[in-house]
Design a protein around this motif. Structure first.
Motif, mmCIF file in Angstrom:
data_model
loop_
_atom_site.group_PDB
_atom_site.id
_atom_site.type_symbol
_atom_site.label_atom_id
_atom_site.label_comp_id
_atom_site.label_asym_id
_atom_site.label_seq_id
_atom_site.Cartn_x
_atom_site.Cartn_y
_atom_site.Cartn_z
ATOM 1 N N ASP A 164 -28.805 -2.116 10.935
ATOM 2 C CA ASP A 164 -27.652 -1.511 10.259
ATOM 3 C C ASP A 164 -26.777 -2.598 9.640
ATOM 4 O OD1 ASP A 164 -28.403 1.067 10.968
ATOM 5 O OD2 ASP A 164 -27.139 1.112 12.761
ATOM 6 N N TYR A 165 -26.525 -3.662 10.404
ATOM 7 C CA TYR A 165 -25.714 -4.768 9.893
ATOM 8 C C TYR A 165 -26.406 -5.469 8.730
ATOM 9 C CZ TYR A 165 -22.171 -4.700 13.592
ATOM 10 O OH TYR A 165 -21.128 -4.350 14.417
ATOM 11 N N GLN A 166 -27.704 -5.675 8.854
ATOM 12 C CA GLN A 166 -28.441 -6.374 7.807
ATOM 13 C C GLN A 166 -28.500 -5.560 6.517
ATOM 14 O OE1 GLN A 166 -31.976 -6.925 10.196
ATOM 15 N NE2 GLN A 166 -31.555 -9.108 10.507
ATOM 16 N N THR A 167 -28.529 -4.247 6.656
ATOM 17 C CA THR A 167 -28.518 -3.388 5.478
ATOM 18 C C THR A 167 -27.154 -3.409 4.803
ATOM 19 O OG1 THR A 167 -30.202 -1.922 6.399
ATOM 20 C CG2 THR A 167 -28.817 -1.019 4.656
ATOM 21 N N ARG A 168 -26.093 -3.366 5.590
ATOM 22 C CA ARG A 168 -24.746 -3.342 5.025
ATOM 23 C C ARG A 168 -24.329 -4.707 4.504
ATOM 24 N NH1 ARG A 168 -19.914 0.069 7.640
ATOM 25 N NH2 ARG A 168 -21.435 1.655 6.997
ATOM 26 N N TYR A 169 -24.766 -5.760 5.177
ATOM 27 C CA TYR A 169 -24.383 -7.130 4.789
ATOM 28 C C TYR A 169 -25.651 -7.956 4.535
ATOM 29 C CZ TYR A 169 -20.035 -5.622 7.028
ATOM 30 O OH TYR A 169 -18.905 -4.928 7.397
ATOM 31 N N PRO A 170 -26.354 -7.710 3.434
ATOM 32 C CA PRO A 170 -27.663 -8.347 3.215
ATOM 33 C C PRO A 170 -27.609 -9.859 3.029
ATOM 34 C CG PRO A 170 -26.953 -7.160 1.241
ATOM 35 C CD PRO A 170 -26.002 -6.790 2.332
ATOM 36 N N LYS A 221 -7.451 5.215 4.470
ATOM 37 C CA LYS A 221 -7.159 6.364 5.328
ATOM 38 C C LYS A 221 -8.426 7.018 5.869
ATOM 39 C CE LYS A 221 -2.855 5.765 4.235
ATOM 40 N NZ LYS A 221 -1.960 5.059 5.171
ATOM 41 N N GLY A 222 -9.596 6.492 5.498
ATOM 42 C CA GLY A 222 -10.849 7.087 5.940
ATOM 43 C C GLY A 222 -11.145 6.767 7.387
ATOM 44 N N GLY A 223 -12.176 7.406 7.917
ATOM 45 C CA GLY A 223 -12.558 7.142 9.294
ATOM 46 C C GLY A 223 -13.273 5.810 9.418
ATOM 47 N N TRP A 224 -12.906 5.028 10.411
ATOM 48 C CA TRP A 224 -13.556 3.745 10.655
ATOM 49 C C TRP A 224 -14.858 3.995 11.401
ATOM 50 C CZ3 TRP A 224 -11.766 -0.856 8.768
ATOM 51 C CH2 TRP A 224 -10.481 -0.838 8.210
ATOM 52 N N THR A 225 -15.917 3.367 10.968
ATOM 53 C CA THR A 225 -17.221 3.575 11.583
ATOM 54 C C THR A 225 -17.710 2.298 12.252
ATOM 55 O OG1 THR A 225 -18.369 3.002 9.526
ATOM 56 C CG2 THR A 225 -17.859 5.337 9.901
ATOM 57 N N SER A 226 -18.551 2.467 13.250
ATOM 58 C CA SER A 226 -19.148 1.335 13.952
ATOM 59 C C SER A 226 -20.644 1.311 13.680
ATOM 60 C CB SER A 226 -18.897 1.452 15.461
ATOM 61 O OG SER A 226 -17.521 1.416 15.745
ATOM 62 N N LEU A 227 -21.177 0.132 13.423
ATOM 63 C CA LEU A 227 -22.618 -0.020 13.243
ATOM 64 C C LEU A 227 -23.263 -0.207 14.612
ATOM 65 C CD1 LEU A 227 -22.678 -2.400 10.150
ATOM 66 C CD2 LEU A 227 -22.675 0.098 10.206
ATOM 67 N N MET A 284 -22.057 -8.377 16.239
ATOM 68 C CA MET A 284 -22.525 -7.391 17.214
ATOM 69 C C MET A 284 -22.060 -7.707 18.639
ATOM 70 S SD MET A 284 -26.456 -6.814 15.932
ATOM 71 C CE MET A 284 -26.713 -5.539 17.176
ATOM 72 N N ASN A 285 -21.573 -8.899 18.849
ATOM 73 C CA ASN A 285 -21.196 -9.375 20.182
ATOM 74 C C ASN A 285 -19.822 -8.819 20.558
ATOM 75 O OD1 ASN A 285 -20.442 -10.867 22.433
ATOM 76 N ND2 ASN A 285 -21.201 -12.808 21.616
ATOM 77 N N PRO A 286 -19.717 -8.020 21.612
ATOM 78 C CA PRO A 286 -18.422 -7.444 21.992
ATOM 79 C C PRO A 286 -17.409 -8.476 22.480
ATOM 80 C CG PRO A 286 -20.070 -6.979 23.671
ATOM 81 C CD PRO A 286 -20.808 -7.579 22.510
ATOM 82 N N ASN A 287 -17.881 -9.698 22.745
ATOM 83 C CA ASN A 287 -16.994 -10.759 23.224
ATOM 84 C C ASN A 287 -16.490 -11.668 22.107
ATOM 85 O OD1 ASN A 287 -17.276 -10.089 26.061
ATOM 86 N ND2 ASN A 287 -19.367 -10.881 25.881
#
Length: 206
Positions: A137-143, A126-132, A154-157
């Motif tokens: 940021d991605y490398q820190t969250r997914y080492p 139920k929390g807020g969804w966040t965007s990196l 990161m690719n919007p396509n």
């Protein structure tokens, strides 16, 4: 049933591969088209091995399931499998990519990039969804994710999921949903293919 190729570190992560393939065989989560140890002669030239993986094992698959452990991103064969899955080749067509983060990474985050995934896999959240915003940021969250995967998150396509092992370990219907949905978006994914293929196995921190 969706045909899937499981990409994983054969030395470290085989028990996880065997478990999801058990879910596939017992509950119809997907049809397994993976390479087994000994299927390909490791003494062949690299180009020949890449061609065999692409033309013989990926040719009929619709999704590549990446099991992400602590050494996965350093393995050249895994990188070849990922890039080959992202390309429309002479024989094989591009596949969807589903990333399953293994418990060994101790990562507690997820990336719900597929249509309907938030409601189907995380109904209790139920929390807020966040965007990196940045690659760091991605490398820190997914080492433990490879640079190739991060470039495409990161690719919007590109529509792609990174799901924790705990969400599918005892939930074949969730695994089936993720595999089927990854296959459904494969043709519309416009992958970032700019990164060269890895030429050797190397963990600079080992």
């Amino acid at each position: 049933m969706t045909k899937a190729f499981v990409s994983f570190h054969h030395g470290n992560d085989r028990p996880y591969k065997e478990h999801i393939c058990w879910l596939a065989s017992e509950y119809g989560a997907f049809e397994d088209l993976s390479v087994e140890v000994g299927d390909i002669n490791e003494n062949l030239p690299n180009q020949t091995i890449r061609q065999i993986i692409r033309d013989e094992y990926l040719r009929d698959s619709e999704v590549t399931i990446l099991l992400c452990g602590t050494e996965t991103r350093y393995r050249k064969h895994i990188d070849w499998e990922l890039k080959s899955s992202m390309i429309d080749g002479r024989i094989n067509r591009r596949s969807g990519i589903l990333v399953i983060d293994l418990p060994t990474t101790s990562t507690t985050s997820w990336h719900a990039g597929l249509p309907g995934e938030k409601e189907a896999i995380y109904p209790e959240y139920k929390g807020g969804w966040t965007s990196l915003e940045t690659k760091s940021d991605y490398q820190t969250r997914y080492p433990y994710l490879s640079e190739r995967i991060i470039d495409n998150l990161m690719n919007p396509n590109v529509q792609m999921s990174v799901v924790p092992w705990s969400k599918i370990e005892n939930n074949p219907s969730a695994l089936r949903f993720l595999v089927d949905t990854s296959a459904a978006v494969a043709a519309s994914n416009k992958y970032d293919l700019s990164l060269p293929m890895r030429m050797r196995d190397h963990n600079p921190f080992a």
